[in-house]
Design a protein around this motif. Structure first.
Motif, PDB file in Angstrom:
ATOM      1  N   ILE A  93       0.753  -1.147  -0.049  1.00  0.00           N
ATOM      2  CA  ILE A  93      -0.039  -0.097   0.169  1.00  0.00           C
ATOM      3  C   ILE A  93       0.991   1.303   0.075  1.00  0.00           C
ATOM      4  O   ILE A  93       0.710   2.237  -0.954  1.00  0.00           O
ATOM      5  CB  ILE A  93      -0.843  -0.055   1.261  1.00  0.00           C
ATOM      6  N   THR A  97     -16.880  -9.493  -5.817  1.00  0.00           N
ATOM      7  CA  THR A  97     -17.011  -8.306  -4.940  1.00  0.00           C
ATOM      8  C   THR A  97     -18.423  -8.094  -4.626  1.00  0.00           C
ATOM      9  O   THR A  97     -19.322  -8.436  -5.273  1.00  0.00           O
ATOM     10  CB  THR A  97     -16.451  -7.052  -5.395  1.00  0.00           C
ATOM     11  N   PRO A 155     -14.338  -6.460  -1.421  1.00  0.00           N
ATOM     12  CA  PRO A 155     -13.805  -7.865  -1.918  1.00  0.00           C
ATOM     13  C   PRO A 155     -14.610  -9.116  -1.141  1.00  0.00           C
ATOM     14  O   PRO A 155     -14.678  -9.161  -0.004  1.00  0.00           O
ATOM     15  CB  PRO A 155     -12.309  -7.881  -1.656  1.00  0.00           C
ATOM     16  N   ALA A 164     -12.079  -1.335  -8.580  1.00  0.00           N
ATOM     17  CA  ALA A 164     -11.106  -2.057  -7.875  1.00  0.00           C
ATOM     18  C   ALA A 164      -9.856  -2.580  -8.600  1.00  0.00           C
ATOM     19  O   ALA A 164      -8.786  -2.606  -8.251  1.00  0.00           O
ATOM     20  CB  ALA A 164     -11.915  -3.402  -7.462  1.00  0.00           C
ATOM     21  N   ILE A 222      -7.600   0.241  -8.818  1.00  0.00           N
ATOM     22  CA  ILE A 222      -6.834   0.615  -7.719  1.00  0.00           C
ATOM     23  C   ILE A 222      -5.637  -0.439  -7.726  1.00  0.00           C
ATOM     24  O   ILE A 222      -4.712  -0.323  -7.391  1.00  0.00           O
ATOM     25  CB  ILE A 222      -7.637   0.323  -6.490  1.00  0.00           C
ATOM     26  N   SER A 223      -5.989  -1.851  -7.850  1.00  0.00           N
ATOM     27  CA  SER A 223      -5.176  -2.970  -7.721  1.00  0.00           C
ATOM     28  C   SER A 223      -4.007  -2.794  -8.729  1.00  0.00           C
ATOM     29  O   SER A 223      -2.736  -3.139  -8.586  1.00  0.00           O
ATOM     30  CB  SER A 223      -5.761  -4.285  -8.109  1.00  0.00           C
ATOM     31  N   LEU A 252      -2.033   0.067  -6.517  1.00  0.00           N
ATOM     32  CA  LEU A 252      -1.084  -0.789  -5.706  1.00  0.00           C
ATOM     33  C   LEU A 252      -0.315  -1.469  -6.521  1.00  0.00           C
ATOM     34  O   LEU A 252       0.511  -2.626  -6.323  1.00  0.00           O
ATOM     35  CB  LEU A 252      -2.104  -1.781  -5.204  1.00  0.00           C
ATOM     36  N   SER A 296      -1.855  -8.765  -2.752  1.00  0.00           N
ATOM     37  CA  SER A 296      -2.445  -7.539  -3.439  1.00  0.00           C
ATOM     38  C   SER A 296      -4.037  -7.617  -3.005  1.00  0.00           C
ATOM     39  O   SER A 296      -4.561  -6.471  -2.762  1.00  0.00           O
ATOM     40  CB  SER A 296      -2.199  -7.527  -4.805  1.00  0.00           C
ATOM     41  N   TYR A 325      -5.750  -4.531  -1.030  1.00  0.00           N
ATOM     42  CA  TYR A 325      -7.001  -4.132  -1.677  1.00  0.00           C
ATOM     43  C   TYR A 325      -8.050  -3.983  -0.557  1.00  0.00           C
ATOM     44  O   TYR A 325      -8.645  -3.188  -0.578  1.00  0.00           O
ATOM     45  CB  TYR A 325      -7.373  -5.006  -3.042  1.00  0.00           C
ATOM     46  N   TYR A 337      -7.246  -1.140   1.719  1.00  0.00           N
ATOM     47  CA  TYR A 337      -7.488   0.075   1.106  1.00  0.00           C
ATOM     48  C   TYR A 337      -8.721   0.302   0.869  1.00  0.00           C
ATOM     49  O   TYR A 337      -9.514   1.466   1.164  1.00  0.00           O
ATOM     50  CB  TYR A 337      -6.604   0.195  -0.102  1.00  0.00           C
ATOM     51  N   MET A 338      -9.714  -0.458   0.424  1.00  0.00           N
ATOM     52  CA  MET A 338     -11.133  -0.403   0.255  1.00  0.00           C
ATOM     53  C   MET A 338     -11.789  -0.033   1.970  1.00  0.00           C
ATOM     54  O   MET A 338     -12.743   0.688   1.824  1.00  0.00           O
ATOM     55  CB  MET A 338     -11.872  -1.450  -0.082  1.00  0.00           C
TER      56      MET A 338
END
Length: 540
Positions: A133, A233, A239, A451, A454-455, A459, A479, A483, A486-487
């Motif tokens: 992160i 998700t 997730p 998502a 972001i990944s 990330l 990861s 994730y 972070y979510m």
């Protein structure tokens, strides 16, 4: 020592706003905020100065009441080196969230030949997640992360030995269970809808193996080995589960596999509604969903359906973007079962149709470009069958097969396509949902697309540099948890109505700079900035 705001009138008639320090009947200008002739701007500058004073008065030097105290503090600060200033933002924010999700003891009953101490394994896994992160990139960034945040050193060999033992079925299941339980908790104990999508992740290496295969790349990476990541998700993007597939596997074939595994792992009594993209709309997938009692919402390929239904849709009237039409259809689908034999099944669906003027303009531009290519090719009389294999404009042509094959433009096909401009369809076997809810549920898929962004960006899940299958899957596992953390961070910011105009990258930098000063054996926290104080509110 006392800080004040001073208004000073200039010769030009403007008013300057200064922060001054009044000591010994004199004053010293600490900072100038600016000047203006406008009363509102002057008031804004004055309020900014008051806020600035609040920040400055938290500074230890300004808290000193006498010059002697100030000199002692200055002497103390002069002896502090940069090595004494330690960053703890990783643990203060993301470490607490990591613990909240519940993945801090995944190696409780796990054994490893290379790293015997379970506490050390849990600590190393935690560090890999947090470093992904804070410092997205190579696993070797963990070396920099531990050195900067923990004042610890670790060898690259030890990192790779751990990655070799990290991924196995038991560890993956424990991690998915803790992430699933957390997601279920924040969804008030019920997961009514899920979204599934697949993305490709490419490798820098050009060599293939059983897992890394060259296939259709959504990233446009031709002739690069890749894997596919299937992610389940909630519609909010939280997730639930993931699977890794070979790079050349058709994405539509992954849906049944991950659904079966998902159901087996979590024993869900009330099966959620499955929402998926048009790539999943195969007859085999629809038959499986129907046979196993799943409700679904799928994007409908209107331009690839039978002519009779296409004509029926084209005859509908859409006056503006708010118009929705619903059609009930019954049809027979043909699909191959697990043994490769053709099977038939009758299904009933609702087809929800919506219109967008913006989409209509885009459809028109796409068609006009295709028609221009057709005219250019027909003028040169050089269209062949091979030209049509991957061509968007093939559907606009008729074939005259006499002694030789000839192509001519079909005005009827073009006109039918024009009447479908701007129309998008959604198919569902749920006859209880409102049409508006069907559309809203599907449009929430953009949370899942976020998502993947972001990944793969924030990330940096791609490209992947590992070549051993276990290390590749360990990379995805790390990861996945990063994730999830972070979510949870984003969810809490939203819950507290906290937003920032700057990028996520800069936000992580601000978190990185939660600092403490180490004096001897003691650590003294440095007063957080206004932005950092806002971030801390997520734990209130």
């Amino acid at each position: 020592m006392g800080l004040r705001v001073r208004k000073k009138r200039n010769a030009s008639g403007s008013i300057s706003i200064h922060i001054v320090d009044r000591t010994n009947r004199g004053y010293k200008v600490i900072e100038s905020l600016g000047s203006s002739k406008d009363e509102k701007e002057i008031e804004q500058l004055y309020n900014q100065a008051l806020q600035k004073i609040d920040q400055l008065e938290n500074n230890l030097l300004h808290r000193a009441k006498t010059n002697e105290e100030q000199k002692k503090l200055e002497e103390l600060f002069s002896q502090i080196t940069t090595q004494d200033i330690i960053s703890q933002g990783d643990e203060i924010i993301f470490g607490r969230l990591f613990d909240t999700i519940g993945c801090s003891e995944v190696f409780e009953n796990n054994s490893s030949k290379n790293i015997r101490n379970k506490q050390e394994k849990n600590s190393l896994f935690r560090a890999l997640v947090l470093s992904r992160i804070i410092y997205p990139g190579s696993k070797l960034e963990l070396i920099n992360y531990l050195e900067y945040f923990k004042q610890e050193s670790i060898s690259s060999d030890k990192i790779y030995r751990f990655l070799d033992t990290l991924y196995n079925h038991t560890v993956k299941q424990k991690i998915e269970e803790c992430v699933f339980a957390h997601t279920k908790k924040i969804m008030q104990g019920s997961i009514a809808l899920t979204f599934y999508d697949v993305t490709t992740l490419h490798f820098e290496s050009e060599s293939e193996d059983d897992l890394r295969r060259i296939g259709f790349s959504k990233e446009g990476k031709l002739a690069r080995p890749q894997i596919q990541l299937g992610l389940f998700t909630t519609l909010q993007g939280y997730p639930l589960s993931f699977e890794v597939y070979e790079g050349n596997k058709f994405e539509g074939h992954t849906l049944i596999d991950i659904l079966q595994k998902f159901q087996k792992k979590f024993h869900i009594k009330n099966k959620p509604i499955v929402v998926a993209d048009k790539g999943m709309l195969s007859n085999a997938n629809i038959a499986y969903l129907e046979e196993n009692g799943y409700r679904y919402i799928l994007a409908y390929k209107i331009r690839h359906i039978e002519k009779e239904l296409k004509e029926k849709i084209a005859n509908l009237t859409f006056l503006d973007d708010g118009v929705i039409h619903t059609l009930e259809i019954e049809k027979e689908i043909i699909y191959k079962d697990d043994k490769g034999k053709n099977q038939k099944r009758n299904i009933k669906q609702r087809l929800i149709l919506t219109y967008s003027e913006k989409r209509a303009k885009k459809d028109k531009r796409t068609r006009e470009k295709a028609l221009q290519k057709i005219h250019n090719a027909l003028d040169k009389k050089n269209i062949t069958k091979s030209d049509l294999k991957l061509s968007y404009y093939a559907k606009y042509l008729d074939i005259e097969d006499k002694c030789t094959i000839q192509y001519k433009l079909s005005p009827e096909k073009v006109q039918l396509e024009e009447r479908l401009d701007g129309i998008k369809g959604f198919a569902t076997n749920d006859f209880t949902l409102k049409a508006e809810d069907v559309i809203a549920h599907y449009q929430n898929q953009y949370a899942v697309e976020k998502a993947f962004r972001i990944s793969k960006t924030d990330l940096r899940i791609r490209p992947i540099y590992h070549r051993l299958e276990n290390r590749i899957k360990a990379h995805i596992l790390i990861s996945f948890v990063a994730y999830a953390v972070y979510m949870e961070f984003e969810r809490r910011l939203k819950l507290k109505n906290i937003s920032f105009k700057f990028s996520q990258k800069l936000l992580r930098k601000i978190i990185e700079h939660f600092l403490v000063v180490k004096i001897g054996e003691k650590t003294i926290p440095i007063q957080p900035s206004n932005v950092q104080q806002q971030i801390l509110k997520i734990f209130d």
